[in-house]
Design a protein around this motif. Structure first.
Motif, PDB file in Angstrom:
ATOM      1  N   GLU A 300     -32.118 -33.231  15.461  1.00 33.80           N
ATOM      2  CA  GLU A 300     -32.616 -34.600  15.372  1.00 33.80           C
ATOM      3  C   GLU A 300     -32.945 -34.870  13.903  1.00 33.80           C
ATOM      4  OE1 GLU A 300     -35.258 -35.777  19.007  1.00 33.80           O
ATOM      5  OE2 GLU A 300     -35.616 -33.653  18.591  1.00 33.80           O
ATOM      6  N   PHE A 301     -32.961 -36.158  13.557  1.00 36.01           N
ATOM      7  CA  PHE A 301     -33.166 -36.536  12.163  1.00 36.01           C
ATOM      8  C   PHE A 301     -34.144 -37.699  12.101  1.00 36.01           C
ATOM      9  CE2 PHE A 301     -28.928 -34.979  12.982  1.00 36.01           C
ATOM     10  CZ  PHE A 301     -28.779 -33.957  12.047  1.00 36.01           C
ATOM     11  N   VAL A 302     -35.148 -37.564  11.251  1.00 43.72           N
ATOM     12  CA  VAL A 302     -36.142 -38.628  11.057  1.00 43.72           C
ATOM     13  C   VAL A 302     -36.096 -39.057   9.599  1.00 43.72           C
ATOM     14  CG1 VAL A 302     -38.585 -39.237  11.116  1.00 43.72           C
ATOM     15  CG2 VAL A 302     -37.634 -37.725  12.877  1.00 43.72           C
ATOM     16  N   LYS A 303     -35.986 -40.363   9.361  1.00 44.81           N
ATOM     17  CA  LYS A 303     -35.973 -40.836   7.982  1.00 44.81           C
ATOM     18  C   LYS A 303     -37.260 -40.407   7.283  1.00 44.81           C
ATOM     19  CE  LYS A 303     -32.924 -44.798   8.776  1.00 44.81           C
ATOM     20  NZ  LYS A 303     -32.788 -46.268   8.771  1.00 44.81           N
ATOM     21  N   ALA A 304     -37.100 -39.798   6.104  1.00 45.05           N
ATOM     22  CA  ALA A 304     -38.258 -39.246   5.389  1.00 45.05           C
ATOM     23  C   ALA A 304     -39.308 -40.317   5.101  1.00 45.05           C
ATOM     24  CB  ALA A 304     -37.808 -38.574   4.090  1.00 45.05           C
ATOM     25  N   GLU A 305     -38.848 -41.510   4.798  1.00 53.97           N
ATOM     26  CA  GLU A 305     -39.792 -42.584   4.459  1.00 53.97           C
ATOM     27  C   GLU A 305     -40.610 -43.036   5.662  1.00 53.97           C
ATOM     28  OE1 GLU A 305     -36.700 -46.358   4.891  1.00 53.97           O
ATOM     29  OE2 GLU A 305     -36.936 -45.359   2.955  1.00 53.97           O
ATOM     30  N   GLU A 306     -40.135 -42.693   6.883  1.00 51.65           N
ATOM     31  CA  GLU A 306     -40.844 -43.087   8.106  1.00 51.65           C
ATOM     32  C   GLU A 306     -41.575 -41.909   8.749  1.00 51.65           C
ATOM     33  OE1 GLU A 306     -37.854 -44.674  10.684  1.00 51.65           O
ATOM     34  OE2 GLU A 306     -37.310 -46.322   9.331  1.00 51.65           O
ATOM     35  N   PHE A 307     -41.394 -40.711   8.193  1.00 51.56           N
ATOM     36  CA  PHE A 307     -41.821 -39.502   8.894  1.00 51.56           C
ATOM     37  C   PHE A 307     -43.317 -39.493   9.208  1.00 51.56           C
ATOM     38  CE2 PHE A 307     -43.110 -35.000   9.138  1.00 51.56           C
ATOM     39  CZ  PHE A 307     -42.334 -34.617  10.213  1.00 51.56           C
ATOM     40  N   PHE A 308     -44.142 -39.989   8.289  1.00 55.97           N
ATOM     41  CA  PHE A 308     -45.591 -39.904   8.479  1.00 55.97           C
ATOM     42  C   PHE A 308     -46.168 -41.137   9.164  1.00 55.97           C
ATOM     43  CE2 PHE A 308     -44.770 -36.941   4.933  1.00 55.97           C
ATOM     44  CZ  PHE A 308     -45.304 -35.792   5.499  1.00 55.97           C
ATOM     45  N   THR A 309     -45.293 -42.007   9.659  1.00 61.21           N
ATOM     46  CA  THR A 309     -45.759 -43.138  10.462  1.00 61.21           C
ATOM     47  C   THR A 309     -45.901 -42.695  11.913  1.00 61.21           C
ATOM     48  OG1 THR A 309     -43.509 -43.909  10.931  1.00 61.21           O
ATOM     49  CG2 THR A 309     -44.565 -44.747   8.930  1.00 61.21           C
ATOM     50  N   GLU A 310     -46.537 -43.518  12.707  1.00 64.78           N
ATOM     51  CA  GLU A 310     -46.722 -43.170  14.123  1.00 64.78           C
ATOM     52  C   GLU A 310     -45.409 -43.369  14.892  1.00 64.78           C
ATOM     53  OE1 GLU A 310     -49.779 -44.231  17.829  1.00 64.78           O
ATOM     54  OE2 GLU A 310     -50.003 -45.185  15.863  1.00 64.78           O
ATOM     55  N   ASN A 311     -45.003 -42.333  15.625  1.00 63.84           N
ATOM     56  CA  ASN A 311     -43.791 -42.370  16.454  1.00 63.84           C
ATOM     57  C   ASN A 311     -42.538 -42.839  15.702  1.00 63.84           C
ATOM     58  OD1 ASN A 311     -45.218 -41.565  18.791  1.00 63.84           O
ATOM     59  ND2 ASN A 311     -45.936 -43.677  19.062  1.00 63.84           N
ATOM     60  N   PRO A 312     -42.152 -42.144  14.652  1.00 60.93           N
ATOM     61  CA  PRO A 312     -40.924 -42.528  13.945  1.00 60.93           C
ATOM     62  C   PRO A 312     -39.699 -42.311  14.830  1.00 60.93           C
ATOM     63  CG  PRO A 312     -41.663 -40.367  13.210  1.00 60.93           C
ATOM     64  CD  PRO A 312     -42.739 -40.896  14.112  1.00 60.93           C
ATOM     65  N   LYS A 313     -38.663 -43.091  14.596  1.00 60.17           N
ATOM     66  CA  LYS A 313     -37.437 -42.971  15.394  1.00 60.17           C
ATOM     67  C   LYS A 313     -36.755 -41.640  15.105  1.00 60.17           C
ATOM     68  CE  LYS A 313     -32.969 -45.133  16.432  1.00 60.17           C
ATOM     69  NZ  LYS A 313     -33.030 -44.742  17.837  1.00 60.17           N
TER      70      LYS A 313
END
Length: 495
Positions: A300-313
């Motif tokens: 699975e892959f999570v965009k680094a810029e979104e990683f520390f947000t709640e429930n990233p895609k």
């Protein structure tokens, strides 16, 4: 042509055909791996706790299994370490790969009878892929060295444990045993400096054809060889034409290596970790490493810029894009589930899927919101060195938030082999390259929030001294390219 090199070419063609089969069907391949993992682990403790019997697709998996790092998974791992069965994966692991975590102390990563073969096959297939593409196979007749940790294993509740590279040493195929160096006795030496000295003595008069290891530690071996021989490594080992490496980006070391060797040699990049063998360079012509989609790992892959947000895609292989910085999340046949290994990757190709390692999600500088990553500082240094005879042994970058005077800045700590004539001019070249790499950094310079970066010289062997002082000299240990604090920076011996 020797018999051994003839059969190597034949075997390489067979493996290439098998690889193409799954590489050309990436989504279906990953779906098959996903279903296999879920069904196999359905009756484990983790599977019961996370309702694997109700998971039929990726959406179900996301709802039931949150992303975890080692600390979050530790309650389960601790039970496995105590000797309990059917916790994360069916039965017990056959090994623990022991690693030194920065926040978790010692980490015990399980290796199972299902996962272990993929570590071995991936390393083998990387070499076979090179043979198939280039037709070069004569190196199989020469000696090969793999700079690695000690193969001596401990035991914990009936499960053997050691460094991954030491565990892998037990799996060298018989047809390579007579070519493999160093000797078992030398490989068992624990102290890294003593070990490298012994390896130099053992290999000095041998027909070395393949050399493999983390570049920073191979560099130490090459330096000692060159000093002893009083000539470049390439003259000492006339048939040395293949360097295999992993763990860090080779580009910052390339100029130094070519100087030590005295000529260019082909190289193969690997992306191995205790948690799995993820990718290898399958082409000398194309950028990036082939992501291994058929090796018992679901990605699975999570965009680094979104990683520390709640429930990233959480994206699957069919949803990724080129050039995006993703945090790599894995689920494996060793019982790691939605596990964050800490590495970030970018895709360079989608036919087939190839990646580069862009950095570590915890290794960045964002003291002022710039979020500079490892790939950017490496690329900037490389650009600044192009067309010069400047050579760098090692470097790291840290923020200077409270300077004695003037604006804050990024401080680059560099150990030079060949220094620039004008250090300030070289710093400006790096800075210009950094501003092209990172728009946020450029905005901070333009807005006079930061001043241009400062280069500080580290004393010769200063990084080795630092790594030794923290007990991480040699083996699989790597120096972080950059930090968001000054813990490393303030401990380095300066020139």
């Amino acid at each position: 042509m020797s018999l051994k090199s003839f059969f190597a070419r034949q075997f390489a063609a067979i493996i290439h055909a098998k690889t193409q089969k799954w590489a050309q069907n990436p989504v279906a391949t990953q779906q098959k791996v996903f279903q296999y993992l879920i069904r196999q682990a359905e009756t484990t403790q983790f599977g019961k706790d996370h309702h694997f019997n109700q998971i039929n697709n990726h959406d179900d998996f996301v709802r039931n299994v949150p992303i975890r790092d080692y600390e979050a998974l530790r309650p389960y791992v601790d039970r496995v370490v105590k000797g309990e069965e059917n916790i994360l994966w069916k039965g017990k692991p056959i090994y623990f790969a022991k690693t030194s975590g920065t926040t978790s102390g010692a980490k015990y990563i399980p290796l199972t009878k299902e996962s272990m073969p993929y570590h071995i096959e991936a390393a083998r297939n990387a070499i076979l892929s090179y043979i198939h593409e280039t037709g070069k196979a004569d190196f199989v007749n020469g000696k090969m060295i793999f700079l690695q940790g000690s193969p001596i294993l401990e035991e914990k509740n009936g499960i053997k444990l050691g460094r991954l590279s030491g565990i892998v040493a037990h799996y060298v195929p018989k047809y390579l045993q007579q070519n493999r160096m160093p000797s078992w006795e030398t490989n068992c030496i624990d102290d890294w400096e003593t070990k490298v000295d012994a390896i130099v003595e053992e290999t000095f008069n041998e027909n070395m054809a393949v050399i493999s290891g983390i570049p920073s530690w191979v560099q130490m071996y090459f330096e000692k060889l060159k000093e002893k021989a009083n000539k470049p490594v390439g003259e000492l080992f006339k048939n040395f034409n293949l360097f295999i490496y992993g763990g860090v980006n080779y580009e910052p070391y390339r100029a130094k290596f070519e100087n030590l060797i005295g000529r260019k040699v082909d190289s193969i990049e690997l992306f191995p970790a205790s948690e799995g063998f993820f990718a290898y360079q399958d082409s000398q012509q194309e950028k990036g490493m082939l992501l291994l989609l058929n090796s018992g790992i679901f990605y699975e892959f999570v965009k680094a810029e979104e990683f520390f947000t709640e429930n990233p895609k959480r994206y699957t292989i069919g949803e990724v894009e080129l050039g995006i910085n993703y945090v790599l999340i894995i689920s494996t046949n060793a019982g790691l589930w939605a596990y964050n290994i800490g590495d970030t990757v970018q895709f360079t190709s989608m036919k087939p899927y190839r990646v580069i390692v862009s950095g570590r999600i915890k290794h960045y500088i964002s003291a002022f919101g710039e979020h500079v990553i490892g790939k950017e500082v490496e690329a900037a240094l490389q650009e600044a060195m192009e067309g010069t005879d400047i050579r760098v042994n090692e470097f790291t970058v840290a923020p200077q938030i409270n300077p004695d005077e003037g604006l804050p800045y990024h401080q680059w700590y560099i150990e030079f082999e060949n220094e620039p004539d004008n250090l300030e001019e070289f710093a400006l070249k790096i800075d210009r390259a950094m501003r092209k790499q990172n728009v946020y950094y450029d905005d901070l310079i333009t807005g006079h929030v930061l001043r241009t970066l400062v280069v500080t010289r580290v004393s010769q062997n200063g990084f080795q001294e630092y790594m030794k002082s923290i007990g991480k000299l040699g083996g699989q240990n790597k120096l972080p390219r950059l930090s968001n604090d000054r813990k490393i920076a303030d401990a380095l011996p300066l020139k």
